[in-house]
Design a protein around this motif. Structure first.
Motif, short mmCIF file in Angstrom:
data_model
loop_
_atom_site.label_atom_id
_atom_site.label_comp_id
_atom_site.label_asym_id
_atom_site.label_seq_id
_atom_site.Cartn_x
_atom_site.Cartn_y
_atom_site.Cartn_z
N GLN A 7 6.62 -3.68 -5.19
CA GLN A 7 5.93 -4.86 -5.71
C GLN A 7 6.49 -6.13 -5.08
O GLN A 7 7.71 -6.32 -5.05
CB GLN A 7 6.08 -4.94 -7.23
N VAL A 8 5.60 -6.97 -4.61
CA VAL A 8 5.95 -8.31 -4.14
C VAL A 8 5.19 -9.31 -5.00
O VAL A 8 3.97 -9.24 -5.10
CB VAL A 8 5.58 -8.50 -2.65
N THR A 9 5.94 -10.22 -5.63
CA THR A 9 5.34 -11.25 -6.47
C THR A 9 5.79 -12.61 -5.97
O THR A 9 6.99 -12.86 -5.86
CB THR A 9 5.73 -11.06 -7.93
N VAL A 10 4.82 -13.46 -5.67
CA VAL A 10 5.11 -14.80 -5.17
C VAL A 10 4.65 -15.81 -6.22
O VAL A 10 3.47 -15.87 -6.55
CB VAL A 10 4.41 -15.06 -3.83
N SER A 11 5.59 -16.57 -6.72
CA SER A 11 5.27 -17.55 -7.75
C SER A 11 4.97 -18.91 -7.12
O SER A 11 5.55 -19.27 -6.09
CB SER A 11 6.41 -17.68 -8.74
N GLU B 187 9.68 2.92 0.43
CA GLU B 187 9.75 1.49 0.68
C GLU B 187 10.83 0.85 -0.20
O GLU B 187 11.16 1.36 -1.27
CB GLU B 187 8.42 0.78 0.36
N SER B 188 11.34 -0.28 0.26
CA SER B 188 12.27 -1.08 -0.52
C SER B 188 12.17 -2.52 -0.07
O SER B 188 11.56 -2.82 0.96
CB SER B 188 13.70 -0.56 -0.35
N GLY B 189 12.76 -3.41 -0.86
CA GLY B 189 12.84 -4.81 -0.47
C GLY B 189 11.90 -5.75 -1.20
O GLY B 189 11.94 -6.96 -0.99
N GLY B 190 11.03 -5.21 -2.04
CA GLY B 190 10.14 -6.08 -2.79
C GLY B 190 10.89 -6.87 -3.85
O GLY B 190 12.08 -6.66 -4.10
N GLY B 191 10.17 -7.80 -4.47
CA GLY B 191 10.79 -8.60 -5.52
C GLY B 191 9.98 -9.83 -5.84
O GLY B 191 8.82 -9.95 -5.43
N LEU B 192 10.61 -10.73 -6.57
CA LEU B 192 10.00 -11.99 -6.98
C LEU B 192 10.56 -13.12 -6.12
O LEU B 192 11.79 -13.23 -5.99
CB LEU B 192 10.28 -12.26 -8.46
N VAL B 193 9.69 -13.91 -5.55
CA VAL B 193 10.12 -15.01 -4.69
C VAL B 193 9.19 -16.20 -4.91
O VAL B 193 8.02 -16.03 -5.27
CB VAL B 193 10.11 -14.57 -3.20
N GLN B 194 9.73 -17.39 -4.71
CA GLN B 194 8.90 -18.59 -4.83
C GLN B 194 8.06 -18.79 -3.58
O GLN B 194 8.41 -18.34 -2.48
CB GLN B 194 9.78 -19.82 -5.05
N ALA B 195 6.95 -19.48 -3.74
CA ALA B 195 6.10 -19.79 -2.60
C ALA B 195 6.92 -20.51 -1.52
O ALA B 195 7.74 -21.37 -1.83
CB ALA B 195 4.93 -20.66 -3.04
N GLY B 196 6.68 -20.11 -0.27
CA GLY B 196 7.44 -20.66 0.84
C GLY B 196 8.67 -19.85 1.20
O GLY B 196 9.27 -20.08 2.25
#
Length: 124
Positions: free
Chosen positions: A119-123, A6-15
């Motif tokens: 990992q996907v992290t949504v702030s 898998e690839s493409g995960g990361g940190l992103v803001q809500a929305g």
């Protein structure tokens, strides 16, 4: 031998949006149903979406319907999960998996092959 990455995960803001990708380095998964699952800390692994080997049948968990879309390109040996309108509760490790169930399955134990997760992290 199916070997999923898998690839493409990361940190992103809500929305925000992310697109996860999954490929099979063994180049054999075109005859398998494919699924995306996720697991948050302290929670069980849960079904997110699945697609049949031809790409003609798909299923999405109620929690992601209208926001996430699974697709595949067998010619490119790729499966995708487009994630839009992300929410903090979408934060988890996302796994790609392959099943011989036809057209697919929503139960983790039906999948014999798994990637290492991204990992996907949504702030908020």
């Amino acid at each position: 031998q199916v070997q999923l990455v898998e690839s493409g995960g990361g940190l992103v803001q809500a929305g925000g949006s992310l697109r996860l990708s999954c490929t099979d380095s063994g180049r054999t998964f075109t005859s398998y149903g494919m699924g995306w699952f996720r697991q948050a800390p302290g929670k069980e692994r849960e079904f997110v979406a699945a697609v049949s080997w031809r790409g003609s049948n798909t299923a999405h968990a109620d929690s992601v319907k209208g926001r996430f879309t699974i697709s595949r390109e067998n010619a490119k040996n790729m499966v995708y999960l487009q994630m839009n309108s992300l929410k903090p509760e979408d934060t988890a490790v996302y796994y790609c998996a392959a099943t011989t169930s036809d057209p697919y399955d929503t139960r983790p134990y039906a999948y014999a092959y798994w990637g290492q997760g991204t990992q996907v992290t949504v702030s908020s």
